[in-house]
Design a protein around this motif. Structure first.
Motif, PDB file in Angstrom:
ATOM      1  N   ALA A  18       0.831  -1.197   0.000  1.00 16.78           N
ATOM      2  CA  ALA A  18       0.000   0.000   0.000  1.00 16.78           C
ATOM      3  C   ALA A  18       0.868   1.250   0.000  1.00 16.78           C
ATOM      4  O   ALA A  18       1.728   1.417   0.854  1.00 16.78           O
ATOM      5  CB  ALA A  18      -0.906   0.003   1.226  1.00 16.78           C
ATOM      6  N   PHE A  19       0.629   2.141  -0.942  1.00 15.93           N
ATOM      7  CA  PHE A  19       1.400   3.371  -0.996  1.00 15.93           C
ATOM      8  C   PHE A  19       0.945   4.382   0.043  1.00 15.93           C
ATOM      9  O   PHE A  19       1.604   5.374   0.288  1.00 15.93           O
ATOM     10  CB  PHE A  19       1.360   3.988  -2.396  1.00 15.93           C
ATOM     11  CG  PHE A  19       0.013   4.482  -2.822  1.00 15.93           C
ATOM     12  CD1 PHE A  19      -0.352   5.796  -2.610  1.00 15.93           C
ATOM     13  CD2 PHE A  19      -0.885   3.639  -3.452  1.00 15.93           C
ATOM     14  CE1 PHE A  19      -1.593   6.259  -3.004  1.00 15.93           C
ATOM     15  CE2 PHE A  19      -2.125   4.100  -3.853  1.00 15.93           C
ATOM     16  CZ  PHE A  19      -2.469   5.410  -3.625  1.00 15.93           C
ATOM     17  N   LYS A  20      -0.178   4.149   0.697  1.00 16.56           N
ATOM     18  CA  LYS A  20      -0.679   5.073   1.721  1.00 16.56           C
ATOM     19  C   LYS A  20      -0.317   4.609   3.136  1.00 16.56           C
ATOM     20  O   LYS A  20      -0.769   5.174   4.114  1.00 16.56           O
ATOM     21  CB  LYS A  20      -2.203   5.195   1.620  1.00 16.56           C
ATOM     22  CG  LYS A  20      -2.683   5.747   0.310  1.00 16.56           C
ATOM     23  CD  LYS A  20      -3.274   7.076   0.518  1.00 16.56           C
ATOM     24  CE  LYS A  20      -3.755   7.627  -0.800  1.00 16.56           C
ATOM     25  NZ  LYS A  20      -4.131   8.991  -0.692  1.00 16.56           N
ATOM     26  N   PHE A  21       0.516   3.591   3.237  1.00 14.53           N
ATOM     27  CA  PHE A  21       0.839   3.002   4.533  1.00 14.53           C
ATOM     28  C   PHE A  21       1.417   4.022   5.500  1.00 14.53           C
ATOM     29  O   PHE A  21       1.008   4.098   6.654  1.00 14.53           O
ATOM     30  CB  PHE A  21       1.820   1.841   4.360  1.00 14.53           C
ATOM     31  CG  PHE A  21       2.275   1.244   5.661  1.00 14.53           C
ATOM     32  CD1 PHE A  21       1.461   0.375   6.359  1.00 14.53           C
ATOM     33  CD2 PHE A  21       3.509   1.570   6.196  1.00 14.53           C
ATOM     34  CE1 PHE A  21       1.872  -0.163   7.567  1.00 14.53           C
ATOM     35  CE2 PHE A  21       3.929   1.042   7.394  1.00 14.53           C
ATOM     36  CZ  PHE A  21       3.110   0.173   8.084  1.00 14.53           C
ATOM     37  N   ARG A  22       2.385   4.831   5.053  1.00 14.89           N
ATOM     38  CA  ARG A  22       3.051   5.780   5.946  1.00 14.89           C
ATOM     39  C   ARG A  22       2.050   6.768   6.554  1.00 14.89           C
ATOM     40  O   ARG A  22       2.045   6.993   7.764  1.00 14.89           O
ATOM     41  CB  ARG A  22       4.137   6.544   5.202  1.00 14.89           C
ATOM     42  CG  ARG A  22       5.324   5.719   4.821  1.00 14.89           C
ATOM     43  CD  ARG A  22       6.345   6.547   4.052  1.00 14.89           C
ATOM     44  NE  ARG A  22       7.315   5.715   3.390  1.00 14.89           N
ATOM     45  CZ  ARG A  22       8.408   5.242   3.951  1.00 14.89           C
ATOM     46  NH1 ARG A  22       8.676   5.531   5.191  1.00 14.89           N
ATOM     47  NH2 ARG A  22       9.231   4.478   3.265  1.00 14.89           N
ATOM     48  N   GLY A  23       1.215   7.357   5.726  1.00 14.07           N
ATOM     49  CA  GLY A  23       0.244   8.331   6.215  1.00 14.07           C
ATOM     50  C   GLY A  23      -0.783   7.709   7.132  1.00 14.07           C
ATOM     51  O   GLY A  23      -1.141   8.277   8.168  1.00 14.07           O
ATOM     52  N   ALA A  24      -1.271   6.524   6.758  1.00 14.76           N
ATOM     53  CA  ALA A  24      -2.279   5.851   7.573  1.00 14.76           C
ATOM     54  C   ALA A  24      -1.705   5.447   8.922  1.00 14.76           C
ATOM     55  O   ALA A  24      -2.334   5.662   9.961  1.00 14.76           O
ATOM     56  CB  ALA A  24      -2.818   4.631   6.829  1.00 14.76           C
ATOM     57  N   TYR A  25      -0.510   4.871   8.913  1.00 17.09           N
ATOM     58  CA  TYR A  25       0.105   4.460  10.174  1.00 17.09           C
ATOM     59  C   TYR A  25       0.380   5.666  11.066  1.00 17.09           C
ATOM     60  O   TYR A  25       0.130   5.626  12.266  1.00 17.09           O
ATOM     61  CB  TYR A  25       1.403   3.680   9.925  1.00 17.09           C
ATOM     62  CG  TYR A  25       1.989   3.162  11.214  1.00 17.09           C
ATOM     63  CD1 TYR A  25       1.600   1.922  11.711  1.00 17.09           C
ATOM     64  CD2 TYR A  25       2.882   3.923  11.955  1.00 17.09           C
ATOM     65  CE1 TYR A  25       2.111   1.458  12.916  1.00 17.09           C
ATOM     66  CE2 TYR A  25       3.382   3.471  13.160  1.00 17.09           C
ATOM     67  CZ  TYR A  25       3.002   2.240  13.629  1.00 17.09           C
ATOM     68  OH  TYR A  25       3.483   1.788  14.824  1.00 17.09           O
ATOM     69  N   ASN A  26       0.896   6.732  10.471  1.00 18.24           N
ATOM     70  CA  ASN A  26       1.196   7.933  11.235  1.00 18.24           C
ATOM     71  C   ASN A  26      -0.070   8.492  11.885  1.00 18.24           C
ATOM     72  O   ASN A  26      -0.072   8.842  13.072  1.00 18.24           O
ATOM     73  CB  ASN A  26       1.856   8.980  10.348  1.00 18.24           C
ATOM     74  CG  ASN A  26       2.254  10.209  11.109  1.00 18.24           C
ATOM     75  OD1 ASN A  26       2.847  10.126  12.176  1.00 18.24           O
ATOM     76  ND2 ASN A  26       1.923  11.360  10.570  1.00 18.24           N
ATOM     77  N   ALA A  27      -1.156   8.580  11.129  1.00 21.02           N
ATOM     78  CA  ALA A  27      -2.413   9.099  11.668  1.00 21.02           C
ATOM     79  C   ALA A  27      -2.938   8.202  12.788  1.00 21.02           C
ATOM     80  O   ALA A  27      -3.376   8.690  13.843  1.00 21.02           O
ATOM     81  CB  ALA A  27      -3.451   9.215  10.556  1.00 21.02           C
ATOM     82  N   LEU A  28      -2.898   6.898  12.569  1.00 17.25           N
ATOM     83  CA  LEU A  28      -3.387   5.962  13.580  1.00 17.25           C
ATOM     84  C   LEU A  28      -2.527   6.015  14.842  1.00 17.25           C
ATOM     85  O   LEU A  28      -3.056   6.000  15.957  1.00 17.25           O
ATOM     86  CB  LEU A  28      -3.413   4.539  13.008  1.00 17.25           C
ATOM     87  CG  LEU A  28      -4.039   3.472  13.883  1.00 17.25           C
ATOM     88  CD1 LEU A  28      -5.482   3.816  14.210  1.00 17.25           C
ATOM     89  CD2 LEU A  28      -3.967   2.120  13.177  1.00 17.25           C
ATOM     90  N   ALA A  29      -1.217   6.103  14.682  1.00 18.64           N
ATOM     91  CA  ALA A  29      -0.326   6.178  15.845  1.00 18.64           C
ATOM     92  C   ALA A  29      -0.599   7.433  16.666  1.00 18.64           C
ATOM     93  O   ALA A  29      -0.603   7.387  17.900  1.00 18.64           O
ATOM     94  CB  ALA A  29       1.131   6.147  15.384  1.00 18.64           C
ATOM     95  N   GLN A  30      -0.846   8.556  16.006  1.00 21.30           N
ATOM     96  CA  GLN A  30      -1.164   9.792  16.725  1.00 21.30           C
ATOM     97  C   GLN A  30      -2.495   9.660  17.445  1.00 21.30           C
ATOM     98  O   GLN A  30      -2.640  10.077  18.594  1.00 21.30           O
ATOM     99  CB  GLN A  30      -1.206  10.972  15.759  1.00 21.30           C
ATOM    100  CG  GLN A  30       0.152  11.381  15.261  1.00 21.30           C
ATOM    101  CD  GLN A  30       0.054  12.505  14.264  1.00 21.30           C
ATOM    102  OE1 GLN A  30      -0.530  12.343  13.206  1.00 21.30           O
ATOM    103  NE2 GLN A  30       0.621  13.632  14.608  1.00 21.30           N
ATOM    104  N   PHE A  31      -3.486   9.077  16.796  1.00 23.50           N
ATOM    105  CA  PHE A  31      -4.809   8.895  17.385  1.00 23.50           C
ATOM    106  C   PHE A  31      -4.731   7.992  18.620  1.00 23.50           C
ATOM    107  O   PHE A  31      -5.270   8.320  19.681  1.00 23.50           O
ATOM    108  CB  PHE A  31      -5.768   8.307  16.347  1.00 23.50           C
ATOM    109  CG  PHE A  31      -7.127   7.976  16.887  1.00 23.50           C
ATOM    110  CD1 PHE A  31      -8.016   8.973  17.234  1.00 23.50           C
ATOM    111  CD2 PHE A  31      -7.509   6.655  17.042  1.00 23.50           C
ATOM    112  CE1 PHE A  31      -9.274   8.668  17.735  1.00 23.50           C
ATOM    113  CE2 PHE A  31      -8.762   6.336  17.542  1.00 23.50           C
ATOM    114  CZ  PHE A  31      -9.646   7.346  17.884  1.00 23.50           C
ATOM    115  N   LEU A  32      -4.044   6.863  18.481  1.00 27.08           N
ATOM    116  CA  LEU A  32      -3.935   5.934  19.598  1.00 27.08           C
ATOM    117  C   LEU A  32      -3.150   6.544  20.752  1.00 27.08           C
ATOM    118  O   LEU A  32      -3.449   6.294  21.917  1.00 27.08           O
ATOM    119  CB  LEU A  32      -3.297   4.624  19.138  1.00 27.08           C
ATOM    120  CG  LEU A  32      -4.155   3.812  18.165  1.00 27.08           C
ATOM    121  CD1 LEU A  32      -3.398   2.580  17.690  1.00 27.08           C
ATOM    122  CD2 LEU A  32      -5.478   3.425  18.793  1.00 27.08           C
TER     123      LEU A  32
END
Length: 86
Positions: free
Chosen positions: A57-71
């Protein structure tokens, strides 16, 4: 009339913080070039191959970063309800 560009929504500190959150999680992906694409466009092009990322997935970095901040926010505030856990 002011012709200066608007301020950036993110700054270097934001990028550095995201890199820290992604360290050890995201793969370092290669940058490729293509003589054919260069010839077709008359420019030197560089392709960041995020499709080599985990899950392809080319959106992995953005998705992971957003989820990590949320969590992180949930963990800090301690306000997880049953609804949010689902």
């Amino acid at each position: 009339m002011n012709s200066s560009p608007p301020p950036l929504a993110i700054g270097y500190a934001d990028v550095a913080a995201a890199a820290g959150r992604l360290a050890g999680v995201a793969h370092r992906t290669p940058v490729r070039t293509s003589r054919t694409a260069d010839a077709m466009t008359g420019a030197q092009l560089f392709f960041k191959c995020e499709n080599f990322q985990r899950m392809g997935a080319f959106k992995f970095r953005g998705a992971y970063n957003a989820l990590a901040q949320f969590l992180s926010l949930i963990h800090i505030s301690g306000t997880v309800s049953r609804h949010h856990r689902a």
